[in-house]
Design a protein around this motif. Structure first.
Motif, PDB file in Angstrom:
ATOM      1  N   CYS A   1      42.295 -15.195 -22.566  1.00 52.20           N
ATOM      2  CA  CYS A   1      41.841 -15.744 -23.849  1.00 52.20           C
ATOM      3  C   CYS A   1      42.618 -17.036 -24.092  1.00 52.20           C
ATOM      4  O   CYS A   1      43.820 -17.014 -24.344  1.00 52.20           O
ATOM      5  N   GLY A   2      41.930 -18.165 -23.992  1.00 48.44           N
ATOM      6  CA  GLY A   2      42.563 -19.471 -24.179  1.00 48.44           C
ATOM      7  C   GLY A   2      42.147 -20.098 -25.488  1.00 48.44           C
ATOM      8  O   GLY A   2      41.382 -19.538 -26.273  1.00 48.44           O
ATOM      9  N   GLN A   3      42.698 -21.290 -25.678  1.00 50.39           N
ATOM     10  CA  GLN A   3      42.357 -22.039 -26.881  1.00 50.39           C
ATOM     11  C   GLN A   3      40.853 -22.347 -26.877  1.00 50.39           C
ATOM     12  O   GLN A   3      40.279 -22.795 -25.903  1.00 50.39           O
ATOM     13  N   GLY A   4      40.230 -22.059 -27.998  1.00 54.34           N
ATOM     14  CA  GLY A   4      38.803 -22.311 -28.144  1.00 54.34           C
ATOM     15  C   GLY A   4      37.914 -21.163 -27.721  1.00 54.34           C
ATOM     16  O   GLY A   4      36.680 -21.226 -27.879  1.00 54.34           O
ATOM     17  N   ASN A   5      38.483 -20.106 -27.151  1.00 53.38           N
ATOM     18  CA  ASN A   5      37.660 -18.949 -26.773  1.00 53.38           C
ATOM     19  C   ASN A   5      37.497 -17.999 -27.955  1.00 53.38           C
ATOM     20  O   ASN A   5      38.368 -17.891 -28.826  1.00 53.38           O
ATOM     21  N   GLN A   6      36.366 -17.286 -27.968  1.00 54.61           N
ATOM     22  CA  GLN A   6      36.116 -16.199 -28.908  1.00 54.61           C
ATOM     23  C   GLN A   6      36.316 -14.921 -28.120  1.00 54.61           C
ATOM     24  O   GLN A   6      35.447 -14.503 -27.362  1.00 54.61           O
ATOM     25  N   CYS A   7      37.478 -14.234 -28.238  1.00 54.23           N
ATOM     26  CA  CYS A   7      37.910 -13.216 -27.282  1.00 54.23           C
ATOM     27  C   CYS A   7      37.842 -11.792 -27.807  1.00 54.23           C
ATOM     28  O   CYS A   7      38.472 -10.895 -27.228  1.00 54.23           O
ATOM     29  N   ASP A   8      37.101 -11.536 -28.880  1.00 59.21           N
ATOM     30  CA  ASP A   8      37.042 -10.178 -29.412  1.00 59.21           C
ATOM     31  C   ASP A   8      36.135  -9.332 -28.507  1.00 59.21           C
ATOM     32  O   ASP A   8      34.925  -9.271 -28.707  1.00 59.21           O
ATOM     33  N   ALA A   9      36.747  -8.628 -27.520  1.00 54.75           N
ATOM     34  CA  ALA A   9      35.961  -7.839 -26.551  1.00 54.75           C
ATOM     35  C   ALA A   9      36.841  -6.772 -25.925  1.00 54.75           C
ATOM     36  O   ALA A   9      38.070  -6.902 -25.848  1.00 54.75           O
ATOM     37  N   ASN A  10      36.229  -5.691 -25.487  1.00 55.22           N
ATOM     38  CA  ASN A  10      36.882  -4.631 -24.705  1.00 55.22           C
ATOM     39  C   ASN A  10      36.359  -4.713 -23.260  1.00 55.22           C
ATOM     40  O   ASN A  10      35.182  -4.986 -23.025  1.00 55.22           O
ATOM     41  N   PHE A  11      37.224  -4.421 -22.281  1.00 53.66           N
ATOM     42  CA  PHE A  11      36.847  -4.521 -20.862  1.00 53.66           C
ATOM     43  C   PHE A  11      36.884  -3.135 -20.226  1.00 53.66           C
ATOM     44  O   PHE A  11      37.844  -2.385 -20.412  1.00 53.66           O
ATOM     45  N   ASP A  12      35.811  -2.831 -19.453  1.00 53.95           N
ATOM     46  CA  ASP A  12      35.620  -1.502 -18.879  1.00 53.95           C
ATOM     47  C   ASP A  12      35.825  -1.514 -17.357  1.00 53.95           C
ATOM     48  O   ASP A  12      36.721  -0.848 -16.851  1.00 53.95           O
ATOM     49  N   GLN A  13      34.994  -2.254 -16.622  1.00 54.71           N
ATOM     50  CA  GLN A  13      35.046  -2.270 -15.159  1.00 54.71           C
ATOM     51  C   GLN A  13      34.767  -3.679 -14.630  1.00 54.71           C
ATOM     52  O   GLN A  13      34.086  -4.477 -15.269  1.00 54.71           O
ATOM     53  N   LEU A  14      35.247  -3.958 -13.365  1.00 51.72           N
ATOM     54  CA  LEU A  14      34.976  -5.197 -12.653  1.00 51.72           C
ATOM     55  C   LEU A  14      34.582  -4.854 -11.213  1.00 51.72           C
ATOM     56  O   LEU A  14      35.145  -3.917 -10.624  1.00 51.72           O
ATOM     57  N   TRP A  15      33.628  -5.588 -10.613  1.00 55.56           N
ATOM     58  CA  TRP A  15      33.261  -5.389  -9.211  1.00 55.56           C
ATOM     59  C   TRP A  15      32.709  -6.678  -8.617  1.00 55.56           C
ATOM     60  O   TRP A  15      32.338  -7.605  -9.344  1.00 55.56           O
ATOM     61  N   LEU A  16      32.667  -6.752  -7.293  1.00 59.39           N
ATOM     62  CA  LEU A  16      32.226  -7.937  -6.563  1.00 59.39           C
ATOM     63  C   LEU A  16      30.951  -7.643  -5.775  1.00 59.39           C
ATOM     64  O   LEU A  16      30.733  -6.523  -5.296  1.00 59.39           O
ATOM     65  N   GLU A  17      30.124  -8.675  -5.635  1.00 62.34           N
ATOM     66  CA  GLU A  17      28.932  -8.612  -4.802  1.00 62.34           C
ATOM     67  C   GLU A  17      28.879  -9.867  -3.932  1.00 62.34           C
ATOM     68  O   GLU A  17      29.326 -10.943  -4.371  1.00 62.34           O
ATOM     69  N   GLU A  18      28.388  -9.735  -2.712  1.00 62.34           N
ATOM     70  CA  GLU A  18      28.345 -10.870  -1.811  1.00 62.34           C
ATOM     71  C   GLU A  18      27.199 -11.809  -2.190  1.00 62.34           C
ATOM     72  O   GLU A  18      26.101 -11.363  -2.500  1.00 62.34           O
ATOM     73  N   GLY A  19      27.452 -13.109  -2.159  1.00 64.07           N
ATOM     74  CA  GLY A  19      26.437 -14.103  -2.499  1.00 64.07           C
ATOM     75  C   GLY A  19      26.380 -14.377  -3.988  1.00 64.07           C
ATOM     76  O   GLY A  19      27.001 -13.694  -4.812  1.00 64.07           O
ATOM     77  N   TRP A  20      25.597 -15.412  -4.335  1.00 66.24           N
ATOM     78  CA  TRP A  20      25.390 -15.783  -5.721  1.00 66.24           C
ATOM     79  C   TRP A  20      24.027 -15.290  -6.195  1.00 66.24           C
ATOM     80  O   TRP A  20      23.056 -15.272  -5.443  1.00 66.24           O
ATOM     81  N   LYS A  21      23.940 -14.964  -7.462  1.00 69.07           N
ATOM     82  CA  LYS A  21      22.669 -14.517  -8.037  1.00 69.07           C
ATOM     83  C   LYS A  21      21.788 -15.709  -8.364  1.00 69.07           C
ATOM     84  O   LYS A  21      22.286 -16.793  -8.632  1.00 69.07           O
TER      85      LYS A  21
END
Length: 324
Positions: free
Chosen positions: A304-324
């Motif tokens: 959360c940096g200057q100028g961000n709106q950071c009111d959020a909860n984080f659950d999971q993160l994952w990676l996929e090969e390639g760009w969507k």
């Protein structure tokens, strides 16, 4: 002939149509009457009624001293003998007394006097033709089934699989080149939580997919961050970072940094779930970002940096090969 005008001088000179000409009439030629001559008075009578002459009589002068075969009267059908008997209408030399005797040889395939003949043996020909076709078909089948053995067997006439060879596929399988490899996935509670910024874990908001429903909260402070150290990246290239998060019915965003370099665009934490304001439970959703990773280990940070709106909860993160 007498010296008188008795007709033609010789039988050869008799003119059957003499009465039609002036000189013939002058010589006394008249139209023929029934049974008469050629029209000249006293001409030679050569006309004979049909059937009058009797055939089958002995002629005054036979052929080479032989008697001619008797024949039926003209206009009548000669009487035929039985099969194999001499024909009265025609007598071969061997049937005439003194003629040459010849042996009768029956025609091949005919009967011996029963009056019925037999045709060629077509059954035997048919069986022979079927046998030839069957032999050709068998030869082709053998050639097709055994044609590939010459290429594989080399100089050997044949080979038997050894005991070490297996008829079933091996249980050990390897992934084909280019196959999709499963990439890392992590619960947010296992991330490195920044110290001194109020970031912590909680489980009071239902709907989190992480193990035990535990999520990361307290992110709504400048300087708050979560860091994921990703190892095992097999090759450098383009990847997609997906994040499961929840917002209280309003949009948010955060700064995304990969291997120490901040991305040009912030991580979008919009209220895609359309949750009412203040309702974290209905605000669970997910977002994604295109990133580039190195081979091996990489560091991904959400802060959360200057100028961000950071009111959020984080659950999971994952990676996929390639760009969507």
């Amino acid at each position: 002939m007498t010296p008188g005008n008795n007709g033609a001088s010789t039988p050869e000179d008799d003119d059957p149509f003499g009465y039609l000409y002036a000189d013939g009439q002058a010589n006394g030629a008249t139209p023929p009457s029934g049974g008469g001559g050629y029209g000249y008075p006293g001409s030679v009578n050569r006309v004979r009624a049909v059937g009058e002459r009797k055939y089958g009589q002995q002629t005054a002068q036979g052929t080479y001293g032989q008697q001619t075969a008797p024949t039926a009267p003209y206009g009548q059908v000669p009487q035929q003998g039985g099969y194999g008997q001499p024909n009265t209408h025609y007598g071969a030399p061997e049937t005439v007394p003194g003629g040459a005797q010849t042996a009768r040889t029956p025609m091949p395939g005919h009967g011996d006097g029963g009056g019925r003949g037999r045709g060629p043996n077509t059954k035997g020909l048919l069986i022979g033709a079927i046998a030839v076709v069957a032999a050709v078909v068998i030869g082709i089948a053998v050639a097709m089934t055994g044609g590939g053995d010459d290429d594989k067997g080399g100089d050997q006439a044949g080979s038997t699989p050894s005991a070490s060879q297996s008829a079933s596929p091996s249980e050990t399988t390897t992934k084909a080149p280019g196959a999709t490899v499963e990439l890392p996935k992590i619960d947010a509670k296992a991330l490195n939580l920044g110290t001194g910024s109020g970031v912590t874990t909680a489980s009071d908001v239902p709907g989190a997919k992480a193990d035990g429903g535990v999520y990361v909260t307290g992110f709504n402070n400048v300087g708050a961050s979560i860091t994921w150290s990703v190892s095992g990246i097999s090759k450098a290239g383009k990847y997609t970072l997906s994040v499961n998060y929840g917002v209280p019915g309003k949009d948010a965003n955060a700064t995304l940094t990969v291997n120490g370099t901040a991305q040009d665009r912030p991580l979008n934490l919009k209220n895609f779930a359309k949750a009412p304001e203040g309702d974290y439970a209905k605000g669970w959703t997910n977002t994604w970002a295109d990133i580039t990773l190195n081979k091996g280990t990489n560091t991904i940070q959400i802060s959360c940096g200057q100028g961000n709106q950071c009111d959020a909860n984080f659950d999971q993160l994952w990676l996929e090969e390639g760009w969507k």
